[in-house]
Write a protein that holds these residues in place. Structure first.
Motif, mmCIF file in Angstrom:
data_model
loop_
_atom_site.group_PDB
_atom_site.id
_atom_site.type_symbol
_atom_site.label_atom_id
_atom_site.label_comp_id
_atom_site.label_asym_id
_atom_site.label_seq_id
_atom_site.Cartn_x
_atom_site.Cartn_y
_atom_site.Cartn_z
ATOM 1 N N SER A 38 -8.233 2.816 -8.542
ATOM 2 C CA SER A 38 -7.279 1.984 -8.055
ATOM 3 C C SER A 38 -6.175 2.459 -8.249
ATOM 4 O O SER A 38 -5.565 3.178 -9.196
ATOM 5 N N VAL A 74 -4.630 -1.594 -5.142
ATOM 6 C CA VAL A 74 -5.003 -0.720 -3.879
ATOM 7 C C VAL A 74 -6.124 0.072 -4.183
ATOM 8 O O VAL A 74 -6.032 0.945 -5.136
ATOM 9 N N HIS A 75 -7.268 0.138 -3.285
ATOM 10 C CA HIS A 75 -8.391 0.970 -3.603
ATOM 11 C C HIS A 75 -8.990 1.146 -2.311
ATOM 12 O O HIS A 75 -8.856 0.612 -1.384
ATOM 13 N N PRO A 76 -9.848 2.299 -2.312
ATOM 14 C CA PRO A 76 -10.589 2.691 -1.091
ATOM 15 C C PRO A 76 -11.359 1.597 -0.712
ATOM 16 O O PRO A 76 -12.159 1.005 -1.403
ATOM 17 N N ARG A 79 -8.490 7.074 6.985
ATOM 18 C CA ARG A 79 -8.978 6.431 5.937
ATOM 19 C C ARG A 79 -8.617 5.093 5.785
ATOM 20 O O ARG A 79 -7.541 4.759 6.038
ATOM 21 N N LYS A 80 -9.537 4.205 5.252
ATOM 22 C CA LYS A 80 -9.200 2.524 5.082
ATOM 23 C C LYS A 80 -9.008 2.515 3.588
ATOM 24 O O LYS A 80 -9.994 2.915 2.768
ATOM 25 N N TRP A 81 -7.971 1.486 3.324
ATOM 26 C CA TRP A 81 -7.492 1.188 1.739
ATOM 27 C C TRP A 81 -7.619 -0.286 1.956
ATOM 28 O O TRP A 81 -7.148 -1.082 2.763
ATOM 29 N N THR A 122 1.029 8.950 0.978
ATOM 30 C CA THR A 122 0.136 8.395 2.149
ATOM 31 C C THR A 122 0.751 7.809 3.312
ATOM 32 O O THR A 122 1.487 6.794 2.980
ATOM 33 N N ALA A 143 0.930 -1.127 0.040
ATOM 34 C CA ALA A 143 -0.101 -0.027 -0.087
ATOM 35 C C ALA A 143 0.983 1.265 -0.028
ATOM 36 O O ALA A 143 0.539 2.313 -0.826
ATOM 37 N N ASP A 149 -4.674 4.626 7.146
ATOM 38 C CA ASP A 149 -3.764 5.820 7.087
ATOM 39 C C ASP A 149 -4.031 6.698 8.173
ATOM 40 O O ASP A 149 -4.943 6.648 9.179
#
Length: 361
Positions: free
Chosen positions: A85, A98-100, A44-46, A18, A11, A40
């Motif tokens: 992504s 990696v995406h939200p 926010r979650k990824w 980030t 990530a 992060d």
């Protein structure tokens, strides 16, 4: 936990600006994928998707292409997509994605049994997905098939399975009769997911919050996605899904239920031939058992037809006949050859949105 620590580094490499501080849920593994959420400093979650096989890597890259094409039309969907992504190259030449992260958690089998609210949400989600235009998949260079092309591809797969002798003759005849019944195959092709699984569905507050796993998406038979729902959920749950789905779809499909039932059976044929192509005796054995169980169930409920003589001859060949040195003289090969000759030269060309089998006859 240790198995997922490298995903945090992936990530960070994919999003170098980030700062990531912790691993969080969901975390799970499949046969060819590791998935883990990371958080992060802005809370926010990824979601990090790490492929462990070349097949999974290809699926993730295909999904990325589709999401890029969906960047505008995807806004009309009532759930989140894995977009935008970011990718990073990892060991072995594969690519982590990696995406939200989606709100909520991946679905579990027991989720598809009790909640009318969730069932209605799933029906609405699939209806919206199936209304997406064909241009999205064409832009992502994904296949688009008309109803008649889908029917003929199933017939070809059935013929290809003949030498395995895995399909009991009356079940074979049931499938063949339905595939040759043109009235079942007059429908508008649709954007379908084509590989629905519980862990691809995300649930938040009894609603579908996200959908991923688009590596096999295509323009095809909407009954394929709905067959997974019927096969994976309780009767009442599936009934609510279909009611909501029919309410919201713009296109009327009178034979949808018949094709849902047929698709739920033919996936076993696909599983069998996947094992044959992969030369996997475990998959072939599993598929044989499942096909045999299906035949017994249909027989016990009186749904298998009375056997025709010609069907008996085709599917009950001796193994020696089926493995003749001259495959062109094999009885199993002849129907496939005949159907291939009758196929249109443009069978694999894209078809326009809303096209139907009537346009191909």
């Amino acid at each position: 936990m240790g198995d997922f620590l490298p995903l945090a580094a992936m990530a960070a490499a994919a999003l170098p600006e980030t700062d990531f501080v912790s691993l969080c849920s969901p975390r799970f593994k499949t046969e060819d994928l590791r998935v883990c959420a990371v958080q992060d400093t802005a809370e926010r979650k990824w979601l990090v998707n790490c492929p462990t096989t070349a097949h999974a890597d290809n699926q993730l890259q295909t999904q990325t292409q589709i999401m890029q094409a969906l960047s505008h039309d995807g806004a009309r969907l009532p759930f989140c997509l894995p977009w935008p992504s970011h990718t990073v190259r990892i060991v072995g030449g594969k690519h982590a994605l990696v995406h939200p992260a989606f709100p909520g958690r991946p679905a579990r089998a027991e989720d598809l049994t009790v909640s009318d609210k969730l069932a209605a949400s799933l029906g609405a989600a699939l209806a919206a997905l199936h209304e997406l235009p064909a241009r999205v998949l064409q832009a992502a260079e994904r296949p688009t098939f008309s109803a008649d092309q889908i029917r003929r591809r199933w017939l070809s797969l059935l013929d290809e399975a003949a030498p395995t002798h895995a399909v009991p003759s009356r079940l074979w005849q049931r499938w063949e009769e339905r595939l040759e019944d043109i009235s079942l195959w007059r429908f508008a092709s649709a954007f379908i997911h084509a590989d629905l699984q519980e862990n691809y569905l995300y649930i938040d507050k009894e609603a579908i919050s996200g959908l991923t796993g688009f590596g096999q998406a295509r323009f095809g038979d909407p009954a394929r996605d709905l067959a997974w729902v019927v096969s994976s959920s309780s009767d009442e749950f599936a009934k609510t899904v279909l009611e909501e789905y029919r309410k919201l779809r713009l296109y009327e499909d009178p034979q949808l239920n018949a094709r849902i039932e047929l698709n739920s059976e033919l996936v076993l044929l696909e599983w069998l031939m996947h094992g044959v192509h992969q030369k996997s005796e475990d998959i072939i054995t599993d598929a044989r058992e499942l096909i045999s169980q299906l035949a017994d169930t249909l027989d016990s409920t009186g749904l298998l037809p009375v056997l025709r003589d010609e069907s008996t001859q085709k599917n009950l060949e001796t193994p020696e006949d089926a493995t003749s040195d001259d495959p062109e003289n094999s009885p199993a090969a002849q129907p496939l050859a005949a159907r291939e000759e009758s196929a249109d030269e443009d069978e694999d060309e894209p078809v326009a949105a809303g096209s139907s089998a009537n346009e191909n006859e």
